[in-house]
Design an enzyme around this catalytic site. Sequence first.
Site, PDB file in Angstrom:
ATOM      1  N   HIS A 292       0.848  -1.193   0.000  1.00  0.00           N
ATOM      2  CA  HIS A 292       0.000   0.000   0.000  1.00  0.00           C
ATOM      3  C   HIS A 292       0.877   1.234   0.000  1.00  0.00           C
ATOM      4  O   HIS A 292       2.091   1.178   0.222  1.00  0.00           O
ATOM      5  CB  HIS A 292      -0.911   0.019   1.237  1.00  0.00           C
ATOM      6  CG  HIS A 292      -0.217   0.490   2.479  1.00  0.00           C
ATOM      7  ND1 HIS A 292      -0.165   1.819   2.847  1.00  0.00           N
ATOM      8  CD2 HIS A 292       0.488  -0.179   3.423  1.00  0.00           C
ATOM      9  CE1 HIS A 292       0.533   1.940   3.966  1.00  0.00           C
ATOM     10  NE2 HIS A 292       0.940   0.744   4.334  1.00  0.00           N
ATOM     11  N   CYS A 293       0.238   2.395  -0.228  1.00  0.00           N
ATOM     12  CA  CYS A 293       0.912   3.690  -0.106  1.00  0.00           C
ATOM     13  C   CYS A 293      -0.099   4.654   0.495  1.00  0.00           C
ATOM     14  O   CYS A 293      -0.728   4.341   1.493  1.00  0.00           O
ATOM     15  CB  CYS A 293       1.478   4.152  -1.448  1.00  0.00           C
ATOM     16  SG  CYS A 293       0.249   4.239  -2.773  1.00  0.00           S
ATOM     17  N   GLN A 294      -0.294   5.803  -0.127  1.00  0.00           N
ATOM     18  CA  GLN A 294      -1.330   6.739   0.317  1.00  0.00           C
ATOM     19  C   GLN A 294      -2.648   6.470  -0.403  1.00  0.00           C
ATOM     20  O   GLN A 294      -3.714   6.634   0.172  1.00  0.00           O
ATOM     21  CB  GLN A 294      -0.870   8.187   0.059  1.00  0.00           C
ATOM     22  CG  GLN A 294      -1.916   9.262   0.259  1.00  0.00           C
ATOM     23  CD  GLN A 294      -2.263   9.531   1.714  1.00  0.00           C
ATOM     24  OE1 GLN A 294      -1.651   8.996   2.628  1.00  0.00           O
ATOM     25  NE2 GLN A 294      -3.278  10.351   1.934  1.00  0.00           N
TER      26      GLN A 294
ATOM     27  N   SER B 101      -5.466   2.089   1.330  1.00  0.00           N
ATOM     28  CA  SER B 101      -4.148   2.601   1.692  1.00  0.00           C
ATOM     29  C   SER B 101      -4.209   3.572   2.873  1.00  0.00           C
ATOM     30  O   SER B 101      -5.143   3.547   3.671  1.00  0.00           O
ATOM     31  CB  SER B 101      -3.472   3.219   0.463  1.00  0.00           C
ATOM     32  OG  SER B 101      -2.926   2.210  -0.367  1.00  0.00           O
ATOM     33  N   TRP B 102      -3.179   4.425   2.992  1.00  0.00           N
ATOM     34  CA  TRP B 102      -3.106   5.269   4.186  1.00  0.00           C
ATOM     35  C   TRP B 102      -4.190   6.348   4.194  1.00  0.00           C
ATOM     36  O   TRP B 102      -4.555   6.881   5.241  1.00  0.00           O
ATOM     37  CB  TRP B 102      -1.723   5.915   4.301  1.00  0.00           C
ATOM     38  CG  TRP B 102      -1.495   6.388   5.711  1.00  0.00           C
ATOM     39  CD1 TRP B 102      -1.553   7.654   6.188  1.00  0.00           C
ATOM     40  CD2 TRP B 102      -1.217   5.550   6.846  1.00  0.00           C
ATOM     41  NE1 TRP B 102      -1.344   7.675   7.547  1.00  0.00           N
ATOM     42  CE2 TRP B 102      -1.126   6.391   7.977  1.00  0.00           C
ATOM     43  CE3 TRP B 102      -1.052   4.169   7.010  1.00  0.00           C
ATOM     44  CZ2 TRP B 102      -0.861   5.901   9.252  1.00  0.00           C
ATOM     45  CZ3 TRP B 102      -0.783   3.688   8.280  1.00  0.00           C
ATOM     46  CH2 TRP B 102      -0.692   4.549   9.374  1.00  0.00           C
TER      47      TRP B 102
END
Length: 281
Positions: free
Chosen positions: A238-240, A266-267
Amino acid sequence: MSSEDNLLPLIIEPDPLADHLDEPSLLIIDVPLRAESYGEGHVPGAVFLDHRLLMRGEYPAGSSVPNEVPTVEALSRLFSSLGLTRDTHVVAYDDEGGGWAGRLLWTLELIGHTRYSYLNGGIHAWRAAGQPVSTETHAPKPSDYEAELLHPEVAIDRLELQERLGEKGLAVWDARSRAEYDGEKGNNARLGHIPGAVNMEWTDAMDREHGLRIRDYAELVTELEALGLTPDMEVVTHCQSHHRSGFTWLVGKALGFEKIRGYAGSWKEWGNREDTPIEKP
């Protein structure tokens, strides 16, 4: 559909792709970060895709996460507009080293369309190889594609991830910057990382000296193993917004991680809730 059915390998270099540009079953999709990139020069015959269409978009407060997977109805409209058919082999690329192209290929995997490739390094590698570019808009021939979530296991939602945190054999690959991972920066209500997640920023998997191609596989496997990520594990990346991690998902797939999954929320989802566990160094 087995990989033997595929016209091209998962990761294809510019020169071999150039030899196949006239294949009628090929659909080349340019999904750049900068929309202007397409007009500045693209692979001949490539169609343009606005990367925002790969995400659900803004919904009323509390009902959705903007970067979630679009509905099957929206995906059906999108892929019909691009001219996708069951026999089409998609080649995706972008202008940034694989983030949005990876998100596109992850979406194709999710709907069970496994005939796809990534142009290694995208338009940067294509240009560096001396291949011709076109500045003419190439309009797709619309089709009637009905999308279904045939491979839901390629995605994971917040509830499943939260329930399974700490489970043996499950790992989380955070593709954000170190500062985001450490909780030093971020545009979210809460900063930090998912408990137990390990961090390799997405660009660290790119060869900056070689047209933003995926770095040497053996080196990457060694580095990921040092972080505790091995091909036999179930790895969630995942990322943002599952954009940068579109690339790390693709890298994992190229390295033989058969159970790599994308967390689309994600975030942007995890870091904006009050009921999600968060770690900081």
